[in-house]
Design an enzyme around this catalytic site. Structure first.
Site, PDB file in Angstrom:
ATOM      1  N   SER A   1       1.409   3.022   7.567  1.00  0.00           N
ATOM      2  CA  SER A   1       1.607   4.389   8.028  1.00  0.00           C
ATOM      3  C   SER A   1       0.287   5.055   8.400  1.00  0.00           C
ATOM      4  O   SER A   1       0.281   6.128   8.972  1.00  0.00           O
ATOM      5  CB  SER A   1       2.284   5.207   6.934  1.00  0.00           C
ATOM      6  OG  SER A   1       1.421   5.258   5.821  1.00  0.00           O
TER       7      SER A   1
ATOM      8  N   ASN B 169       0.827  -1.199   0.000  1.00  0.00           N
ATOM      9  CA  ASN B 169       0.000   0.000   0.000  1.00  0.00           C
ATOM     10  C   ASN B 169       0.869   1.260   0.000  1.00  0.00           C
ATOM     11  O   ASN B 169       0.922   1.973  -0.999  1.00  0.00           O
ATOM     12  CB  ASN B 169      -0.945  -0.013   1.208  1.00  0.00           C
ATOM     13  CG  ASN B 169      -1.998   1.082   1.138  1.00  0.00           C
ATOM     14  OD1 ASN B 169      -1.891   2.011   0.349  1.00  0.00           O
ATOM     15  ND2 ASN B 169      -3.023   0.980   1.957  1.00  0.00           N
ATOM     16  N   ASP B 170       1.590   1.491   1.088  1.00  0.00           N
ATOM     17  CA  ASP B 170       2.385   2.716   1.182  1.00  0.00           C
ATOM     18  C   ASP B 170       3.400   2.850   0.052  1.00  0.00           C
ATOM     19  O   ASP B 170       3.692   3.953  -0.396  1.00  0.00           O
ATOM     20  CB  ASP B 170       3.133   2.751   2.527  1.00  0.00           C
ATOM     21  CG  ASP B 170       2.164   2.887   3.700  1.00  0.00           C
ATOM     22  OD1 ASP B 170       1.046   3.381   3.470  1.00  0.00           O
ATOM     23  OD2 ASP B 170       2.528   2.493   4.815  1.00  0.00           O
ATOM     24  N   VAL B 171       3.932   1.714  -0.425  1.00  0.00           N
ATOM     25  CA  VAL B 171       5.022   1.785  -1.410  1.00  0.00           C
ATOM     26  C   VAL B 171       4.533   2.187  -2.798  1.00  0.00           C
ATOM     27  O   VAL B 171       5.338   2.369  -3.713  1.00  0.00           O
ATOM     28  CB  VAL B 171       5.801   0.452  -1.507  1.00  0.00           C
ATOM     29  CG1 VAL B 171       6.471   0.130  -0.191  1.00  0.00           C
ATOM     30  CG2 VAL B 171       4.907  -0.690  -1.960  1.00  0.00           C
TER      31      VAL B 171
END
Lengths: 94, 479
Positions: free
Chosen positions: B447, B405-407
């Protein structure tokens, strides 16, 4: 060996380590950690010296316990690294 | 100064094993040479152990070899071998970070024990002064070695408990912890300095105890998201501990290895920090990876998104020319790596060019995702690092995001207020179609940040359990 000679070896080895580790492919960073774990257990040398020496019972028992710990790491570390590395395969030509 | 003089061949043998350890790491520059490298490492260790056994044969006070002591030593090695080999054989690849943390703790503890053993029997280590007392240089090395070893031990135990789920990943923040930590560190260094003047037992005992405590205090405030850095950092510490003991013993193999391992862990920590755009200091200060609090972007209005089915996904990918798969740790949690590899194989049969893109922090430790894919028989030449594949998204028909997700969050590039701003991310928004497997629209990444990719025109959300979804896609592909 005097302090300065051993320090020289240490400093040079830090440089060797720096360049060698940067050349490790990121895909193998987990095996790198496992194998550095195994080799840092070369501390077993100190443990064996303590375990073998006469003169202090406390010292030799501390040494023996350290031998067990380092030996877990040596055998476990190299074996798990070998297990991981065996999984990395190239594309089969079809 | 009295010295346990070793024969020249033994000194050379230690040097040879140091060199073999360098070659072991050198081998890891490519998977092809890595297995030979690992064998070099084993030979190096064998040489170091045999040399020590041969030069330090236990002797009885009345002369002659002490067979009892020899049997004990060999039994200790054997016991370690059985435990080590069984663990190495049984461990799951997803549990590798915990295993590495556990191994670090053993190196740390071994260093503490060897240091204390040297204190109690300095004669055996050749560090006694002729006029009596331990050589002050050796006292400093011993003190530092014990301190670093103890920090490595208790820090690694906490890291293990966090990674293994015995302890929550949430950071535990003690009030005034920076002052407390700094104070303890200063006290340890002060005591090490004082130890060179006075070799009383209480000093070394206090150094040991304080170092155990500081290792614990240093790691508890660090959150789950920063664990890859912590594991690398402890790797580095275990190396420095071995090096310090090498100074005490004047042993080249230990000093060389310590330097190698120390630099290796430091470089890995640096790489991990860079991949998360976190400074090393802020990782150490801790607190990251906490539950998201208000204002983190979660209270945004409901935005429209497109939902797709497994059949839609299969159809689109079959027609595609280039597919890039971006796996994250969620994929490993769902145990979807094997079905994912099957999907890749099915697509390749259809003539699709399939590549895997791995972010440095995709797993729970450096390179973890590569191991998980290798275990699922994904060939390593289909797996690419961030910087090697970044340019290919503009020619990519489908970017397939699974468990990450964050990446892939563009906020890292555009939104200065985002906690992940500055972190390098995949340019999935350049792909013609983005497929995003996610359990539901509710949850957010590690995050705690919302992701604009969900709501883009070219994005198809595949809402289901990752493994179930990929299995359904595979079924649809086979029709």
């Amino acid at each position: 060996m005097d302090f300065i000679s051993i320090l020289s070896i240490f400093v040079l080895a830090c440089f060797v380590g720096y360049y060698v580790v940067w050349s490790v492919t990121p895909a193998l960073h987990t095996p790198l950690m496992a194998v550095t774990n195994a080799i840092s257990s070369v501390i077993i040398v100190g443990a064996l010296v303590a375990a073998a020496a006469a003169g202090s019972l406390a010292s030799s028992w501390l040494g023996l316990v350290a031998v067990v710990m380092a030996s877990i790491n040596i055998f476990g570390g190299f074996a798990v690294t070998a297990r991981m590395l065996a999984m990395y395969k190239k594309k089969q030509k079809s | 100064m009295e010295h346990a003089v070793l024969p020249a061949w033994a000194l050379l043998a230690y040097l040879v094993s140091g060199v073999l350890f360098i070659l072991a790491l050198r081998g890891l520059s490519s998977p092809a040479s890595s297995r030979r490298g690992n064998r070099f490492g084993m030979i190096g260790m064998g040489i170091a152990v045999l040399t020590t056994l041969a030069t330090h044969v236990p002797t009885l006070a009345e002369g002659g070899p002490d067979t009892g002591a020899m049997v004990k030593i060999l039994a200790a090695i054997g016991l370690g071998a059985v435990i080590g080999l069984t663990t190495a054989r049984k461990i799951q690849m997803t549990a590798m970070p915990q295993l590495v943390a556990a191994f670090h703790s053993l190196v740390g503890m071994a260093a503490v024990l060897v240091g204390l053993a040297a204190y109690f029997n300095p004669g055996a280590f050749g560090i006694l002064l002729l006029e009596g007392g331990i050589n002050p240089d050796s006292r400093m090395e011993m003190g530092l070695g014990i301190a670093i070893g103890a920090i490595t031990f208790s820090g690694s135990v906490i890291a293990f408990l966090k990674l293994n789920g015995n302890m929550g990943g949430k950071p535990i923040m003690l009030p005034g912890r920076h002052v407390l930590n700094l104070g303890t560190l200063v006290a340890i260094l002060g005591l090490v300095a004082y130890f060179t003047q006075d070799e009383a037992l209480w000093i070394i005992a206090t150094i040991t105890a304080l170092s155990f405590i500081i290792g614990f205090l240093l790691i508890i405030p660090i959150g789950g998201a920063d664990m890859p850095v912590v594991v690398s950092m402890l790797n580095s510490y275990s190396g420095w501990a071995a090096a310090a003991m090498g100074f005490t013993l004047h042993n080249t193999a230990m000093v060389i290895t310590g330097a190698l391992v120390g630099s290796s862990g430091a470089i890995l920590s640096y790489i991990m920090c860079k991949a998360m755009n976190r400074s090393f200091i802020s990782v150490i200060a801790g607190g990251f990876g906490a539950a998201p609090d208000a204002g983190g972007g979660e209270a945004k209005e409901q935005r429209p998104y497109k939902r797709g089915s497994a059949e839609d996904a299969a159809f689109l990918m079959k027609e595609a020319e280039n597919v890039i798969i971006i796996p994250g740790y969620g994929m490993a949690v769902a145990q979807a790596q094997h079905v994912l590899r099957e999907m890749g194989d099915l697509l390749k049969k259809e003539g699709v060019n399939v590549k895997y893109a791995i972010h440095p922090v995709a797993g729970r430790m450096p390179g973890h995702m590569n191991v998980l894919l290798a275990e699922a028989n994904v060939p390593y030449d289909e797996v690419f690092e961030l910087e090697d594949i970044q340019g290919e998204f503009s020619q990519c028909d489908v970017a397939f995001v699974i468990g990450a997700n964050d990446v892939v969050n563009p906020a890292a590039k555009t939104d200065k207020s985002s906690p992940i701003y500055g972190m390098p991310v995949f340019d999935v928004d350049k792909a013609k179609t983005i497929m995003f497997i996610k359990r539901s629209m509710g949850g957010v990444g590690y995050s705690g940040v919302d992701n604009d990719v969900f709501y883009m025109d070219q994005t198809m959300m595949l809402l289901a359990d990752a493994k179930k979804m990929v299995e359904d896609i595979n079924k649809a592909l086979q029709h």
